[in-house]
Design a protein around this motif. Structure first.
Motif, PDB file in Angstrom:
ATOM      1  N   ILE A  72       0.848  -1.185   0.000  1.00  0.00           N
ATOM      2  CA  ILE A  72       0.000   0.000   0.000  1.00  0.00           C
ATOM      3  C   ILE A  72       0.887   1.240   0.000  1.00  0.00           C
ATOM      4  CG2 ILE A  72      -1.926   1.171   1.110  1.00  0.00           C
ATOM      5  CD1 ILE A  72      -2.444  -1.799   0.327  1.00  0.00           C
ATOM      6  N   SER A  73       0.645   2.146  -0.911  1.00  0.00           N
ATOM      7  CA  SER A  73       1.340   3.429  -0.896  1.00  0.00           C
ATOM      8  C   SER A  73       0.863   4.240   0.301  1.00  0.00           C
ATOM      9  CB  SER A  73       1.068   4.195  -2.189  1.00  0.00           C
ATOM     10  OG  SER A  73       1.480   5.543  -2.057  1.00  0.00           O
ATOM     11  N   ALA A  74       1.802   4.658   1.154  1.00  0.00           N
ATOM     12  CA  ALA A  74       1.423   5.460   2.312  1.00  0.00           C
ATOM     13  C   ALA A  74       0.889   6.823   1.878  1.00  0.00           C
ATOM     14  CB  ALA A  74       2.616   5.635   3.244  1.00  0.00           C
ATOM     15  N   ALA A  75       1.324   7.296   0.712  1.00  0.00           N
ATOM     16  CA  ALA A  75       0.899   8.612   0.237  1.00  0.00           C
ATOM     17  C   ALA A  75      -0.546   8.616  -0.233  1.00  0.00           C
ATOM     18  CB  ALA A  75       1.815   9.080  -0.894  1.00  0.00           C
ATOM     19  N   THR A  76      -1.005   7.506  -0.825  1.00  0.00           N
ATOM     20  CA  THR A  76      -2.348   7.469  -1.421  1.00  0.00           C
ATOM     21  C   THR A  76      -3.315   6.539  -0.700  1.00  0.00           C
ATOM     22  OG1 THR A  76      -1.807   5.656  -2.936  1.00  0.00           O
ATOM     23  CG2 THR A  76      -1.309   7.909  -3.678  1.00  0.00           C
ATOM     24  N   GLY A  77      -2.788   5.593   0.076  1.00  0.00           N
ATOM     25  CA  GLY A  77      -3.638   4.605   0.729  1.00  0.00           C
ATOM     26  C   GLY A  77      -4.153   3.534  -0.211  1.00  0.00           C
ATOM     27  N   ARG A  78      -3.598   3.448  -1.419  1.00  0.00           N
ATOM     28  CA  ARG A  78      -4.064   2.474  -2.404  1.00  0.00           C
ATOM     29  C   ARG A  78      -3.018   1.373  -2.596  1.00  0.00           C
ATOM     30  NH1 ARG A  78      -6.817   4.589  -7.693  1.00  0.00           N
ATOM     31  NH2 ARG A  78      -7.624   2.470  -7.467  1.00  0.00           N
ATOM     32  N   ALA A  79      -3.490   0.177  -2.914  1.00  0.00           N
ATOM     33  CA  ALA A  79      -2.596  -0.946  -3.166  1.00  0.00           C
ATOM     34  C   ALA A  79      -1.913  -0.760  -4.513  1.00  0.00           C
ATOM     35  CB  ALA A  79      -3.373  -2.254  -3.151  1.00  0.00           C
ATOM     36  N   VAL A  80      -0.598  -0.973  -4.538  1.00  0.00           N
ATOM     37  CA  VAL A  80       0.179  -0.785  -5.765  1.00  0.00           C
ATOM     38  C   VAL A  80       0.951  -2.054  -6.147  1.00  0.00           C
ATOM     39  CG1 VAL A  80       0.391   1.709  -5.500  1.00  0.00           C
ATOM     40  CG2 VAL A  80       2.116   0.209  -4.454  1.00  0.00           C
ATOM     41  N   GLY A  81       0.748  -3.139  -5.392  1.00  0.00           N
ATOM     42  CA  GLY A  81       1.440  -4.376  -5.713  1.00  0.00           C
ATOM     43  C   GLY A  81       1.240  -5.428  -4.645  1.00  0.00           C
TER      44      GLY A  81
END
Length: 212
Positions: A72-81
């Motif tokens: 999870i990207s800490a900047a966006t809160g979205r899963a990226v991998g």
């Protein structure tokens, strides 16, 4: 079973969340970016096959065979991998970090070394392993370079190790980091992450990264 536990791990750049279907849509969009699954030398799920891939990893986790996370990207809160511990060898205190992939737009941003820092710290400092292994396709030069930048050393090459669905044959390069190498690798990773994040990084018990 301890090696297969997948607790939530965090730092200033990423959050490793226990894998679940909560992240299916994000992961579908992440793998669709630049059609990552079309690279012949990697085995990634298609957007349509993402739910099935999550089910597969969760089934292995239930059997004590792997520890799967969503990245999870800490900047966006979205899963990226996605990433995991697998090839778990409790008797010899070894495990492999692998089955890792990340969206094209986060590659080269510091996300990958941030993920590896969390995983390596858990493996060596929480689980007390003797060695962490990495494997990749001989032809995946980007992956090989990324593994080498971590400080891993090449152990060898398994020739004609795996047959891909399209009939091509994979030679697998094996790397590892040992517990006695971890302190130096840790310092190197912290320096790299400082350059990416531009904040002092001081690990403590409350947070693996403490930006002050």
């Amino acid at each position: 079973m301890q090696f297969a536990q997948n607790p939530r791990l965090t730092n200033d750049a990423v959050i490793l969340e226990p894998l679940s279907h909560q992240w299916t849509q994000d992961l579908q969009e992440a793998v669709a970016s630049q059609e990552l699954w079309r690279h012949w030398f990697v085995a990634l799920p298609t957007p349509e096959g993402m739910a099935e891939e999550i089910d597969r990893r969760l089934a292995e986790h239930a059997d004590g065979l792997c520890a799967p996370w969503a990245i999870i990207s800490a900047a966006t809160g979205r899963a990226v991998g996605m990433t995991s511990f697998h090839t778990l060898d409790h008797a010899n205190k070894r495990l492999e970090i692998g089955r890792t992939w990340m969206a094209a737009h986060v590659q080269g941003t510091g996300i990958n070394p941030s993920v590896k820092f969390l995983q390596l710290q858990r493996a060596f400092e929480d689980l007390g392993v003797n060695a962490v292994e990495f494997r990749t396709n001989w032809h995946n030069h980007r992956s090989r370079a990324a593994i080498e930048r971590l400080g891993a050393k090449q152990d060898g090459v398994l020739r004609k190790h795996r047959i891909h669905p399209d009939g091509t044959i994979r030679d697998t390069v094996i790397y590892s980091i040992t517990n006695d190498e971890w302190p130096a690798v840790k310092l190197t990773l912290m320096e790299r992450l400082y350059r990416h994040m531009q904040v002092p990084i001081i690990p403590n018990e409350a947070s693996l990264f403490d930006a002050s």
